[in-house]
Design a protein around this motif. Structure first.
Motif, PDB file in Angstrom:
ATOM      1  N   LEU A 175      37.703  20.890   2.534  1.00  0.00           N
ATOM      2  CA  LEU A 175      38.732  21.245   3.517  1.00  0.00           C
ATOM      3  C   LEU A 175      38.995  20.088   4.472  1.00  0.00           C
ATOM      4  N   LEU A 176      37.943  19.398   4.880  1.00  0.00           N
ATOM      5  CA  LEU A 176      38.123  18.247   5.765  1.00  0.00           C
ATOM      6  C   LEU A 176      38.910  17.140   5.064  1.00  0.00           C
ATOM      7  N   ALA A 177      38.643  16.953   3.763  1.00  0.00           N
ATOM      8  CA  ALA A 177      39.358  15.915   3.011  1.00  0.00           C
ATOM      9  C   ALA A 177      40.850  16.235   2.895  1.00  0.00           C
ATOM     10  N   LEU A 178      41.196  17.500   3.010  1.00  0.00           N
ATOM     11  CA  LEU A 178      42.604  17.908   2.980  1.00  0.00           C
ATOM     12  C   LEU A 178      43.266  17.768   4.346  1.00  0.00           C
ATOM     13  N   GLY A 179      42.527  17.281   5.324  1.00  0.00           N
ATOM     14  CA  GLY A 179      43.084  17.038   6.647  1.00  0.00           C
ATOM     15  C   GLY A 179      42.850  18.145   7.651  1.00  0.00           C
ATOM     16  N   HIS A 180      42.144  19.212   7.246  1.00  0.00           N
ATOM     17  CA  HIS A 180      41.887  20.317   8.174  1.00  0.00           C
ATOM     18  C   HIS A 180      40.817  19.900   9.179  1.00  0.00           C
ATOM     19  N   ARG A 181      41.058  20.233  10.438  1.00  0.00           N
ATOM     20  CA  ARG A 181      40.081  19.985  11.494  1.00  0.00           C
ATOM     21  C   ARG A 181      39.614  21.306  12.108  1.00  0.00           C
ATOM     22  N   ARG A 182      40.479  22.290  12.101  1.00  0.00           N
ATOM     23  CA  ARG A 182      40.130  23.610  12.632  1.00  0.00           C
ATOM     24  C   ARG A 182      39.652  24.473  11.456  1.00  0.00           C
ATOM     25  N   VAL A 183      38.371  24.294  11.139  1.00  0.00           N
ATOM     26  CA  VAL A 183      37.761  24.980   9.988  1.00  0.00           C
ATOM     27  C   VAL A 183      36.747  25.984  10.510  1.00  0.00           C
ATOM     28  N   ALA A 184      36.855  27.229  10.098  1.00  0.00           N
ATOM     29  CA  ALA A 184      35.948  28.291  10.533  1.00  0.00           C
ATOM     30  C   ALA A 184      35.051  28.729   9.378  1.00  0.00           C
ATOM     31  N   TYR A 185      33.931  29.363   9.735  1.00  0.00           N
ATOM     32  CA  TYR A 185      33.016  29.915   8.740  1.00  0.00           C
ATOM     33  C   TYR A 185      32.874  31.414   8.967  1.00  0.00           C
ATOM     34  N   LEU A 186      33.067  32.191   7.896  1.00  0.00           N
ATOM     35  CA  LEU A 186      32.930  33.647   7.947  1.00  0.00           C
ATOM     36  C   LEU A 186      31.935  34.054   6.874  1.00  0.00           C
ATOM     37  N   GLY A 187      30.719  34.442   7.304  1.00  0.00           N
ATOM     38  CA  GLY A 187      29.644  34.648   6.348  1.00  0.00           C
ATOM     39  C   GLY A 187      29.067  36.046   6.318  1.00  0.00           C
ATOM     40  N   GLY A 188      27.911  36.156   5.663  1.00  0.00           N
ATOM     41  CA  GLY A 188      27.210  37.422   5.524  1.00  0.00           C
ATOM     42  C   GLY A 188      26.211  37.626   6.642  1.00  0.00           C
ATOM     43  N   PRO A 189      25.147  38.410   6.399  1.00  0.00           N
ATOM     44  CA  PRO A 189      24.174  38.700   7.459  1.00  0.00           C
ATOM     45  C   PRO A 189      23.586  37.425   8.062  1.00  0.00           C
ATOM     46  N   ALA A 190      23.479  37.391   9.373  1.00  0.00           N
ATOM     47  CA  ALA A 190      23.007  36.190  10.063  1.00  0.00           C
ATOM     48  C   ALA A 190      21.587  35.819   9.655  1.00  0.00           C
ATOM     49  N   THR A 191      20.780  36.813   9.296  1.00  0.00           N
ATOM     50  CA  THR A 191      19.385  36.547   8.962  1.00  0.00           C
ATOM     51  C   THR A 191      19.166  36.260   7.479  1.00  0.00           C
ATOM     52  N   ALA A 192      20.195  36.421   6.658  1.00  0.00           N
ATOM     53  CA  ALA A 192      20.051  36.199   5.218  1.00  0.00           C
ATOM     54  C   ALA A 192      19.817  34.723   4.937  1.00  0.00           C
ATOM     55  N   ALA A 193      18.792  34.421   4.137  1.00  0.00           N
ATOM     56  CA  ALA A 193      18.448  33.024   3.858  1.00  0.00           C
ATOM     57  C   ALA A 193      19.606  32.275   3.214  1.00  0.00           C
ATOM     58  N   CYS A 194      20.296  32.912   2.258  1.00  0.00           N
ATOM     59  CA  CYS A 194      21.404  32.228   1.583  1.00  0.00           C
ATOM     60  C   CYS A 194      22.555  31.977   2.554  1.00  0.00           C
ATOM     61  N   ASN A 195      22.818  32.924   3.457  1.00  0.00           N
ATOM     62  CA  ASN A 195      23.889  32.733   4.439  1.00  0.00           C
ATOM     63  C   ASN A 195      23.544  31.608   5.407  1.00  0.00           C
ATOM     64  N   GLN A 196      22.292  31.564   5.846  1.00  0.00           N
ATOM     65  CA  GLN A 196      21.881  30.497   6.762  1.00  0.00           C
ATOM     66  C   GLN A 196      22.063  29.128   6.126  1.00  0.00           C
ATOM     67  N   ALA A 197      21.713  29.006   4.840  1.00  0.00           N
ATOM     68  CA  ALA A 197      21.845  27.716   4.154  1.00  0.00           C
ATOM     69  C   ALA A 197      23.314  27.314   4.036  1.00  0.00           C
ATOM     70  N   ARG A 198      24.193  28.266   3.713  1.00  0.00           N
ATOM     71  CA  ARG A 198      25.624  27.946   3.598  1.00  0.00           C
ATOM     72  C   ARG A 198      26.194  27.553   4.959  1.00  0.00           C
ATOM     73  N   LEU A 199      25.759  28.260   6.000  1.00  0.00           N
ATOM     74  CA  LEU A 199      26.221  27.943   7.348  1.00  0.00           C
ATOM     75  C   LEU A 199      25.733  26.553   7.771  1.00  0.00           C
ATOM     76  N   HIS A 200      24.490  26.228   7.466  1.00  0.00           N
ATOM     77  CA  HIS A 200      23.971  24.902   7.813  1.00  0.00           C
ATOM     78  C   HIS A 200      24.736  23.811   7.060  1.00  0.00           C
TER      79      HIS A 200
END
Length: 341
Positions: A175-200
């Protein structure tokens, strides 16, 4: 088990409960013709006596059977897991039983019932297991492999996942390579290990690309479509709305598409959306969804093969296996349009 401690038998439990051995056997095999009060008493005494079916009994009902257990209704993600697990079972001449068992169903006798039904191992998918449930499985000597665990109360639980951090980083960098600067993240449970890794991964890419994570741009919920609709609406209604959203799974991404449609926004002209998983719904979406492909079928197959190795008493090289992810670019992303909406 200490050598001095004798293994409890059905007769031991039956005597303690004041019932016949046949009644205890019925409870172990999940028969319905036992009064609820008696069933509860027998299950409690099985737990107290730490009863485990002997090896010869385990194989009587269904030798070479593995249970693949979900804690929610099946969806596109879980269907891919099942496909891989069933194929691996067929290749190895092992039966794969698929079940849906929510946390309330994992009673004190849950692990023992699985053993009594002839299960050699359990594969739990995206579930949240407590220390007590892990202890029950260990006492029943039932090997466990977890796929995409929401939590890992014990570090040595064997699990299978994907390179979630790398996938999150690749999605955001696209998304950044396409020129986007206002990029948001919408994920799953905050405590889920897979969600934390994607967010990081998302945060790492934003930091490396010197793009600010604006207030309100990170939201968590569940890996469900309706969470994508609600979370997408909240993001798109911000005073400074994002021009791109990285969703933590394909179902969430589809919800974002609906939230955008309801606001008259075009994807990808007005909003770019990236998902995660690459399930069938990603290819069927309108427009087809750019997403991070998880090798879901291979994850199911690896989990089954690993569970069988544990059941055979073999050692595994690692308690956590990560399979590679891959960014798949389709029609839901495009260069940022500086329209000022």
């Amino acid at each position: 088990m200490p050598p001095s401690r004798r293994r409890a038998t059905l007769a031991t439990v039956a005597a303690s409960a004041g019932v016949s051995v046949a009644t205890v056997s019925k409870v172990l095999n999940g028969r319905s013709d036992v009064a609820p009060e008696t069933r509860s008493l027998v299950l409690s005494l099985l737990e107290q006596h730490d009863y485990v079916a002997p090896p010869q009994r385990r194989g009587e009902a269904a030798p070479d059977t593995i249970e693949v257990e979900f804690d929610a209704d099946l969806n596109a993600y879980s269907t891919e897991i099942v496909q891989g697990a069933v194929q691996a079972g067929a290749d190895l001449d092992v039966a794969v039983v698929v079940s849906i068992r929510r946390d309330a169903d994992r009673t004190a006798g849950w692990a023992r019932e699985l053993v009594a039904a002839g299960r050699r191992a359990l594969v739990a998918v995206t579930g949240e297991l407590t220390s007590g449930q892990l202890t029950a499985l260990a006492r029943a000597r039932l090997p466990l492999v977890v796929i995409d665990p929401l939590n890992l109360p014990r570090a040595r639980v064997t699990s299978v996942g994907s390179t979630n951090f790398a996938g999150g980083m690749a999605a955001t960098q696209h998304l950044l390579a396409l020129g986007h600067r206002r990029v948001a993240y919408l994920g799953g449970p905050a405590t889920a290990a897979c969600n934390q890794a994607r967010l990081h991964g998302y945060r790492a890419a934003m930091e490396t690309g010197e793009a600010p994570v604006l207030p309100g741009y990170v939201r968590t919920g569940h890996f469900h479509y309706h969470d994508g609709v609600a979370g997408g609406a909240a993001l798109l209604d911000l005073p400074e709305a994002p021009t791109a959203i990285f969703a933590g799974c394909d179902d969430i991404a589809l919800g974002v598409l609906e939230a955008a449609r309801a606001r008259g926004l075009r994807v990808p002209e007005d909003l770019s959306v990236v998902g995660f998983d690459d399930t069938q719904v990603a290819r069927m979406a309108s427009p087809p969804l750019t997403t991070v492909r998880q090798p879901l079928r291979e994850m199911g197959a690896v989990a089954v093969r690993t569970a069988l190795r544990l059941a055979a008493g073999e050692r595994v090289e690692s308690h956590h296996v990560e399979l590679a992810t891959e960014l798949v670019v389709r029609g839901s992303t495009a260069p940022v349009a500086h329209t000022g909406w």
